[in-house]
Scaffold this motif. Structure first.
Motif, PDB file in Angstrom:
ATOM      1  N   MET A   1       0.996  -1.127  -0.050  1.00 40.97           N
ATOM      2  CA  MET A   1      -0.093   0.098  -0.175  1.00 40.97           C
ATOM      3  C   MET A   1       0.878   1.156  -0.077  1.00 40.97           C
ATOM      4  SD  MET A   1      -0.991   0.486   3.921  1.00 40.97           S
ATOM      5  CE  MET A   1      -1.135   2.240   3.622  1.00 40.97           C
ATOM      6  N   LEU A   2       2.008   0.993   0.501  1.00 42.56           N
ATOM      7  CA  LEU A   2       3.025   2.301   0.521  1.00 42.56           C
ATOM      8  C   LEU A   2       3.397   2.937  -0.761  1.00 42.56           C
ATOM      9  CD1 LEU A   2       5.313   1.431   3.578  1.00 42.56           C
ATOM     10  CD2 LEU A   2       3.467   2.925   3.447  1.00 42.56           C
ATOM     11  N   ILE A   3       3.361   1.956  -1.779  1.00 39.04           N
ATOM     12  CA  ILE A   3       3.622   2.454  -3.097  1.00 39.04           C
ATOM     13  C   ILE A   3       2.336   2.063  -4.093  1.00 39.04           C
ATOM     14  CG2 ILE A   3       6.068   2.193  -3.023  1.00 39.04           C
ATOM     15  CD1 ILE A   3       5.696  -0.488  -4.663  1.00 39.04           C
ATOM     16  N   SER A   4       1.197   2.875  -3.388  1.00 37.62           N
ATOM     17  CA  SER A   4      -0.036   2.829  -3.876  1.00 37.62           C
ATOM     18  C   SER A   4      -0.553   1.636  -4.956  1.00 37.62           C
ATOM     19  CB  SER A   4      -0.105   3.692  -4.945  1.00 37.62           C
ATOM     20  OG  SER A   4       0.796   5.073  -4.494  1.00 37.62           O
ATOM     21  N   VAL A   5      -0.118   0.436  -4.393  1.00 33.67           N
ATOM     22  CA  VAL A   5      -0.841  -0.844  -5.112  1.00 33.67           C
ATOM     23  C   VAL A   5      -1.959  -1.086  -4.388  1.00 33.67           C
ATOM     24  CG1 VAL A   5      -0.507  -3.145  -5.283  1.00 33.67           C
ATOM     25  CG2 VAL A   5       1.641  -1.690  -5.476  1.00 33.67           C
ATOM     26  N   MET A   6      -2.989  -1.844  -5.144  1.00 34.29           N
ATOM     27  CA  MET A   6      -4.409  -1.717  -4.760  1.00 34.29           C
ATOM     28  C   MET A   6      -4.582  -3.104  -3.939  1.00 34.29           C
ATOM     29  SD  MET A   6      -6.868   0.252  -3.904  1.00 34.29           S
ATOM     30  CE  MET A   6      -6.592   2.069  -4.292  1.00 34.29           C
ATOM     31  N   ASP A   7      -3.727  -3.168  -2.816  1.00 34.80           N
ATOM     32  CA  ASP A   7      -3.642  -4.511  -2.199  1.00 34.80           C
ATOM     33  C   ASP A   7      -4.600  -4.576  -1.016  1.00 34.80           C
ATOM     34  OD1 ASP A   7      -2.508  -2.912  -0.174  1.00 34.80           O
ATOM     35  OD2 ASP A   7      -1.653  -4.553   0.699  1.00 34.80           O
ATOM     36  N   VAL A   8      -4.810  -5.617  -0.242  1.00 37.09           N
ATOM     37  CA  VAL A   8      -5.717  -6.021   0.744  1.00 37.09           C
ATOM     38  C   VAL A   8      -5.757  -4.978   1.542  1.00 37.09           C
ATOM     39  CG1 VAL A   8      -4.260  -7.671   2.060  1.00 37.09           C
ATOM     40  CG2 VAL A   8      -6.853  -7.651   2.212  1.00 37.09           C
ATOM     41  N   VAL A   9      -4.647  -4.364   2.327  1.00 34.74           N
ATOM     42  CA  VAL A   9      -4.476  -3.486   3.268  1.00 34.74           C
ATOM     43  C   VAL A   9      -5.219  -2.116   2.714  1.00 34.74           C
ATOM     44  CG1 VAL A   9      -3.304  -2.342   4.826  1.00 34.74           C
ATOM     45  CG2 VAL A   9      -2.619  -4.533   4.145  1.00 34.74           C
TER      46      VAL A   9
END
Lengths: 246, 230, 219
Positions: free
Chosen positions: B168-176
């Motif tokens: 999420m820190l590099i703006s990936v749309m992950d679960v968090v």
């Protein structure tokens, strides 16, 4: 028998499904030396490990000094002070000096007076010619020296009898004699009761009052030492002696 | 209170969105692990060779990835690749690249450790029967090393999966990241929904990692028992 | 890369550096205490307690620190428990590190050879004496490499504190990048700062590992 130290009756041992000791029966009296002979894998080491509770057994009874042993860890811990054991791989504690290795049992387990024990240990170390190594760590000693220390460590507890499990099997040939001499002295001078597992046949013949011949987990012969080496009863024992060039 | 909060999970498509986010996370981890393990095994073998320069370079590579925290690695690649090398990659690809390189570094050390712990006489008796160096690795060293290194490799995989939480820190749309969005969108309606959203994410990670680390633990225990049984 | 920009940022990084060190230190000490307790309970197989701690260890080991922190920082207030960001960070780090340290200690204790244990039993040592004189001293020496690796791991994990806005090193760098956009310079300082902390530790770790591998006891 009045001066019977240890009696084993109907002892059976399994490793999972494998039946490794079959109906073992024998006894040993005070001052007697038994050597346990037999081909490798016959169960000699397993048997003497049962005698101080390092292996548990399924059936059978062990009587020590006329008292039945109830095989709990707590009882064994008490008994092990009276039953000295020396292993093939010496297993000194590498984190302790020679002196501390020897002192550990007498001072911590038996809570004896430190100064008295120290004096006694000095005597024992002098006997085995290793007084100078008192403050050394095990890694600074040769195999033979380590094994002599391991014997002293067991003796320092004033055991009633001693178990020796192939104590010379991992030593260089020139080291063997020194270790065997100590055991011989124990028999001759201190009248120590002992059960010895060994492959040194000359030594066995010299020291054994009695021989137990073990094969495939059963005692095939229980004979006086002199007779066993001259005239064994069973064919298996004859074969064994031949295979040992004896 | 709390029992009403749980409904946030079933509001609209929230639950499926979270699972999809976990799937993205999982995919990135899987691709990075496969690439990383392959590169890592090769580098690990190279590190047992005698070429000093090669060993030095690979050692520096390992130490760099060991010393710099993964968060920082992600930002390094995220900011520097596009600006310095004019390489524009979406966050998911940056993440795969960083994780693959990191796995390769760690794996090279595991492989090297396992290879050098195969006893020297094994190597020598292999050479004595005339094996070439390739054959020595192929038939003697690598098979013996595999059983040694398997638990450590599984543990590395669990670490990678846990570290994907940083995506999420590099703006990936992950679960968090998706979880955070759901929390923000539903904060008014479900004040305690945050507990359930993060609780579910917590559980999802646990469900993936626990079986793996259980497996690694069992293998390790077996190996210890064997070593002691001798 | 501009040295001027780096120079101007140094005071801010210095604060982050100190905070990273402080949080790491507290976290490591706390983790070591939790780890020792867990490994002792497991070694002596204390009934019930060892099962409870095993559950804790599995949860701690198999979930990411970031999610643990989110839970502490965002989900706990919804349950009425409000903690400061720094306290969340420390609790999270100890929660995570405790299981790693426990594994380190237990690994050492279990690594003591069966023969050593038997020869201790053979001279009549009780369970406690066996632990005190044989298993713990040898096991502790064996666990040192794992403990040192854990220390490095935990220091690196403090970088994740940035997600709950604790102004440690990584957070400082990201804030500066957000404000001034000089990412090259700030990331450079950030990497150097971690290197200053971790390279000496990593060297010590390698030396320790070598020492333990050659079985140097005593002296």
């Amino acid at each position: 028998m009045a001066n019977e130290v240890l009696k084993v009756e109907h002892l059976e041992k399994y490793y999972q499904k494998k039946h490794v000791l079959h109906d073992i029966n024998f006894s040993i009296s005070k001052g007697e030396v038994i050597t346990l002979l037999g081909p490798s894998g016959s169960g000699k080491s397993t048997l003497i490990r049962c005698l101080n509770g390092l292996e548990d057994f399924r059936n059978g009874e062990i009587t020590f000094e006329n008292k039945k042993v109830v095989p709990s860890e707590k009882n064994w811990q008490q008994l092990r002070q009276k039953i000295g054991m020396v292993f093939q791989s010496y297993d000194l504690f590498p984190n302790l000096t020679v002196l501390d290795n020897i002192m550990l049992g007498p001072t911590k387990v038996q809570k004896r007076n430190v100064d008295e024990v120290k004096k006694e240990v000095d005597e024992l170390l002098k006997k085995v010619d290793l007084l100078d190594y008192k403050d050394a760590y095990p890694r600074q000693l040769s195999g033979g020296q380590k094994q002599r220390i391991a014997i002293v460590r067991a003796l320092a507890l004033h055991p009633e009898f001693m178990l020796f499990d192939e104590v010379t099997a991992s030593l260089d040939p020139e080291m063997v004699r020194g270790v065997l001499n100590i055991i011989q002295d124990l028999a001759d001078q201190d009248d120590m009761t002992m059960i010895i597992v060994t492959h040194e046949m000359n030594f066995a013949q010299q020291i054994a009052d009695r021989v137990l011949f073990l094969k495939d987990g059963s005692i095939l012969e229980d004979t006086p030492g002199k007779k066993f080496f001259k005239d064994p009863t069973t064919d298996q024992a004859k074969e064994f002696l031949q295979s040992m060039d004896f | 209170m709390a029992h009403s909060g749980i409904n946030v999970l079933f509001e609209g498509t929230n639950f499926t969105r979270l699972l999809l986010g976990m799937w993205t996370t999982f995919k990135i981890a899987a691709i990075a692990i496969v690439i990383g393990l392959i590169i890592g095994i090769i580098l690990g073998i190279l590190r047992t060779f005698h070429n000093k320069l090669l060993r030095f370079v690979l050692r520096i590579y390992l130490e760099f990835f060991r010393i710099v925290p993964t968060v920082v690695l992600l930002f390094l690649f995220y900011y520097i690749l596009p600006r310095q090398l004019n390489l524009h990659m979406p966050g998911t690809q940056v993440a795969m690249l960083v994780f693959a390189l990191w796995v390769a570094a760690e794996m090279s050390d595991i492989v090297r450790g396992a290879l050098i712990s195969v006893p020297i006489h094994q190597r020598e008796s292999g050479l004595a029967i005339g094996l070439t160096r390739y054959q020595l690795y192929r038939y003697v060293l690598v098979p013996q090393a595999v059983s040694l290194e398997l638990p450590a490799t599984i543990n590395l995989i669990t670490r990678v999966i846990k570290t994907t939480s940083l995506l999420m820190l590099i703006s990936v749309m992950d679960v968090v990241n998706i979880g955070q969005q759901i929390v923000e969108a539903n904060n008014q309606k479900y004040p305690t929904g945050v507990f359930w959203i993060y609780g579910l994410i917590f559980l999802l990670y646990f469900l993936i990692d626990y079986p793996l680390s259980w497996w690694a633990g069992r293998l390790e225990k077996k190996r210890l028992e064997q070593a002691n049984g001798e | 890369m501009s040295w001027e920009i780096i120079k101007q940022s140094l005071p801010m990084f210095q604060q982050g550096f100190v905070l990273t060190l402080y949080l790491s230190l507290v976290g490591i000490i706390g983790s070591a205490i939790v780890g020792i307790i867990c490994s002792l309970v497991q070694y002596f197989k204390v009934p019930i307690l060892d099962k409870i701690l095993q559950v804790y260890i599995e949860i701690s080991k198999n979930t990411p620190l970031l999610v643990q922190l989110f839970f502490l920082y965002y989900a706990f207030p919804a349950m009425g428990i409000k903690l400061s960001a720094q306290l969340c960070g420390i609790i999270g780090l100890i929660f995570l590190g405790g299981s790693y340290m426990a594994a380190g200690f237990s690994g050492g204790f279990n690594g003591v050879s069966k023969k050593q244990v038997e020869s201790g039993k053979a001279i009549g040592l009780s369970n406690w004496q066996l632990a005190r004189y044989v298993v713990f001293p040898q096991g502790f020496a064996l666990s040192i490499p794992a403990l040192a690796a854990n220390i490095i791991f935990l220091i690196k994990e403090t970088s994740i504190f940035t997600v709950i806005a604790i102004p440690e090193l990584t957070n400082t760098a990201l804030d500066l990048i957000g404000l001034y956009y000089n990412s090259n310079e700030y990331l450079f300082v950030l990497v150097v700062a971690y290197a200053i902390i971790l390279i000496p530790l990593s060297i010590i770790l390698t030396l320790l590992e070598r020492r333990v591998r050659y079985g140097t006891f005593g002296n």
